[in-house]
Design a protein around this motif. Structure first.
Motif, mmCIF file in Angstrom:
data_model
loop_
_atom_site.group_PDB
_atom_site.id
_atom_site.type_symbol
_atom_site.label_atom_id
_atom_site.label_comp_id
_atom_site.label_asym_id
_atom_site.label_seq_id
_atom_site.Cartn_x
_atom_site.Cartn_y
_atom_site.Cartn_z
ATOM 1 N N MET A 181 0.982 -1.026 0.068
ATOM 2 C CA MET A 181 0.011 0.293 0.168
ATOM 3 C C MET A 181 0.822 1.056 -0.126
ATOM 4 S SD MET A 181 -3.263 0.755 2.391
ATOM 5 C CE MET A 181 -2.421 2.010 3.968
ATOM 6 N N GLY A 182 0.297 2.223 -0.471
ATOM 7 C CA GLY A 182 1.028 3.519 -0.415
ATOM 8 C C GLY A 182 0.360 5.143 -0.885
ATOM 9 N N ILE A 183 1.226 5.765 -0.508
ATOM 10 C CA ILE A 183 0.556 7.126 0.050
ATOM 11 C C ILE A 183 0.743 8.061 -1.311
ATOM 12 C CG2 ILE A 183 -0.990 8.677 0.926
ATOM 13 C CD1 ILE A 183 -1.210 7.103 3.034
ATOM 14 N N ILE A 184 0.619 9.010 -2.404
ATOM 15 C CA ILE A 184 1.548 9.605 -2.960
ATOM 16 C C ILE A 184 1.863 11.181 -2.680
ATOM 17 C CG2 ILE A 184 2.237 10.744 -5.680
ATOM 18 C CD1 ILE A 184 1.653 7.528 -5.329
ATOM 19 N N LEU A 185 2.355 11.548 -1.948
ATOM 20 C CA LEU A 185 2.942 12.641 -1.557
ATOM 21 C C LEU A 185 3.226 13.895 -2.101
ATOM 22 C CD1 LEU A 185 5.194 11.670 1.542
ATOM 23 C CD2 LEU A 185 2.757 12.146 1.050
ATOM 24 N N ASN A 186 3.423 13.783 -3.307
ATOM 25 C CA ASN A 186 3.820 14.913 -4.635
ATOM 26 C C ASN A 186 3.593 14.475 -5.896
ATOM 27 O OD1 ASN A 186 6.315 13.947 -4.619
ATOM 28 N ND2 ASN A 186 7.030 15.700 -5.324
ATOM 29 N N GLN B 80 -2.910 2.174 -12.717
ATOM 30 C CA GLN B 80 -3.453 3.454 -12.754
ATOM 31 C C GLN B 80 -2.523 4.529 -12.000
ATOM 32 O OE1 GLN B 80 -4.809 3.216 -8.782
ATOM 33 N NE2 GLN B 80 -4.792 1.040 -8.902
ATOM 34 N N ASN B 81 -2.862 6.200 -12.918
ATOM 35 C CA ASN B 81 -2.133 6.873 -12.813
ATOM 36 C C ASN B 81 -2.855 7.566 -11.707
ATOM 37 O OD1 ASN B 81 -0.925 6.265 -15.650
ATOM 38 N ND2 ASN B 81 -3.245 7.269 -16.827
ATOM 39 N N LEU B 82 -1.226 8.543 -10.460
ATOM 40 C CA LEU B 82 -2.061 8.819 -9.508
ATOM 41 C C LEU B 82 -1.216 9.992 -9.060
ATOM 42 C CD1 LEU B 82 -0.683 5.411 -6.771
ATOM 43 C CD2 LEU B 82 -3.620 5.992 -8.278
ATOM 44 N N LYS B 83 -1.557 10.704 -8.454
ATOM 45 C CA LYS B 83 -1.017 11.730 -8.152
ATOM 46 C C LYS B 83 -1.208 12.396 -6.821
ATOM 47 C CE LYS B 83 -6.488 13.976 -8.193
ATOM 48 N NZ LYS B 83 -7.155 15.682 -9.571
ATOM 49 N N TYR B 84 -0.865 13.735 -5.982
ATOM 50 C CA TYR B 84 -0.854 13.637 -4.530
ATOM 51 C C TYR B 84 -1.957 13.125 -4.208
ATOM 52 C CZ TYR B 84 -0.898 16.692 0.116
ATOM 53 O OH TYR B 84 -1.857 16.885 0.770
ATOM 54 N N GLY B 85 -1.814 12.578 -2.905
ATOM 55 C CA GLY B 85 -3.228 12.488 -1.910
ATOM 56 C C GLY B 85 -3.514 10.857 -2.859
ATOM 57 N N SER B 86 -3.078 10.323 -3.396
ATOM 58 C CA SER B 86 -3.703 9.148 -4.265
ATOM 59 C C SER B 86 -3.378 7.973 -3.081
ATOM 60 C CB SER B 86 -3.423 8.869 -5.049
ATOM 61 O OG SER B 86 -4.299 9.923 -6.229
ATOM 62 N N TYR C 60 -2.371 3.409 -3.437
ATOM 63 C CA TYR C 60 -2.879 1.857 -4.571
ATOM 64 C C TYR C 60 -2.398 0.982 -3.488
ATOM 65 C CZ TYR C 60 2.285 1.836 -3.951
ATOM 66 O OH TYR C 60 3.482 1.941 -3.436
ATOM 67 N N TYR C 61 -2.944 -0.126 -3.386
ATOM 68 C CA TYR C 61 -2.658 -1.137 -2.549
ATOM 69 C C TYR C 61 -2.546 -2.105 -3.966
ATOM 70 C CZ TYR C 61 -4.608 -4.822 -0.488
ATOM 71 O OH TYR C 61 -4.710 -6.732 0.346
ATOM 72 N N ALA C 62 -1.257 -2.977 -2.970
ATOM 73 C CA ALA C 62 -1.358 -4.350 -4.024
ATOM 74 C C ALA C 62 -1.664 -5.642 -3.255
ATOM 75 C CB ALA C 62 0.291 -3.792 -4.507
ATOM 76 N N PRO C 63 -1.890 -6.795 -3.611
ATOM 77 C CA PRO C 63 -2.550 -7.112 -2.487
ATOM 78 C C PRO C 63 -1.483 -8.433 -2.375
ATOM 79 C CG PRO C 63 -3.637 -7.767 -3.723
ATOM 80 C CD PRO C 63 -2.906 -6.090 -3.990
ATOM 81 N N GLU D 93 5.683 4.118 1.317
ATOM 82 C CA GLU D 93 4.480 2.702 1.522
ATOM 83 C C GLU D 93 5.186 2.145 2.357
ATOM 84 O OE1 GLU D 93 7.356 0.049 -1.375
ATOM 85 O OE2 GLU D 93 5.786 0.039 -2.417
ATOM 86 N N ILE D 94 3.907 1.432 2.120
ATOM 87 C CA ILE D 94 3.653 0.611 4.286
ATOM 88 C C ILE D 94 3.559 -1.231 3.533
ATOM 89 C CG2 ILE D 94 2.004 0.191 5.273
ATOM 90 C CD1 ILE D 94 0.314 3.157 4.790
ATOM 91 N N LEU D 95 4.490 -1.367 4.140
ATOM 92 C CA LEU D 95 4.374 -3.379 4.010
ATOM 93 C C LEU D 95 4.092 -4.042 5.310
ATOM 94 C CD1 LEU D 95 8.108 -2.864 2.719
ATOM 95 C CD2 LEU D 95 5.506 -3.190 1.039
#
Length: 76
Positions: free
Chosen positions: A1-6, A18-24, A26-29, A48-50
């Motif tokens: 799982m991750g969070i885009i900061l900028n 997926q095209n991600l931007k600030y605040g998006s 994502y999740y990978a099983p 990135e949160i593992l």
């Protein structure tokens, strides 16, 4: 799982992109192949949160076994 900061980042999880931007977020099983691509010259920052897979033993059992091991190492 991750969070885009900028900035922006393209993330592929298995066959999906997926095209991600600030605040998006994502999740990978577990066991899924994933990766990111920065399509610009701008530096992308993300968190990135593992998450470790859960064990079959309970938290209570894990702590009691750890406590017993620590005592046996310190006892003469």
């Amino acid at each position: 799982m991750g969070i885009i900061l900028n900035a922006r980042l393209t993330i592929a999880v298995e066959e999906q992109q997926q095209n991600l931007k600030y605040g998006s977020v994502y999740y990978a099983p577990a066991n899924a192949l994933y990766g990111g691509h920065n399509p610009s010259d701008e530096t992308v920052s993300l968190i990135e949160i593992l998450i470790k897979p859960r064990s079959h033993i309970s938290v209570k059992d894990a702590f009691s076994k750890t406590d017993m091991m620590a005592r046996s190492l310190t006892t003469s």
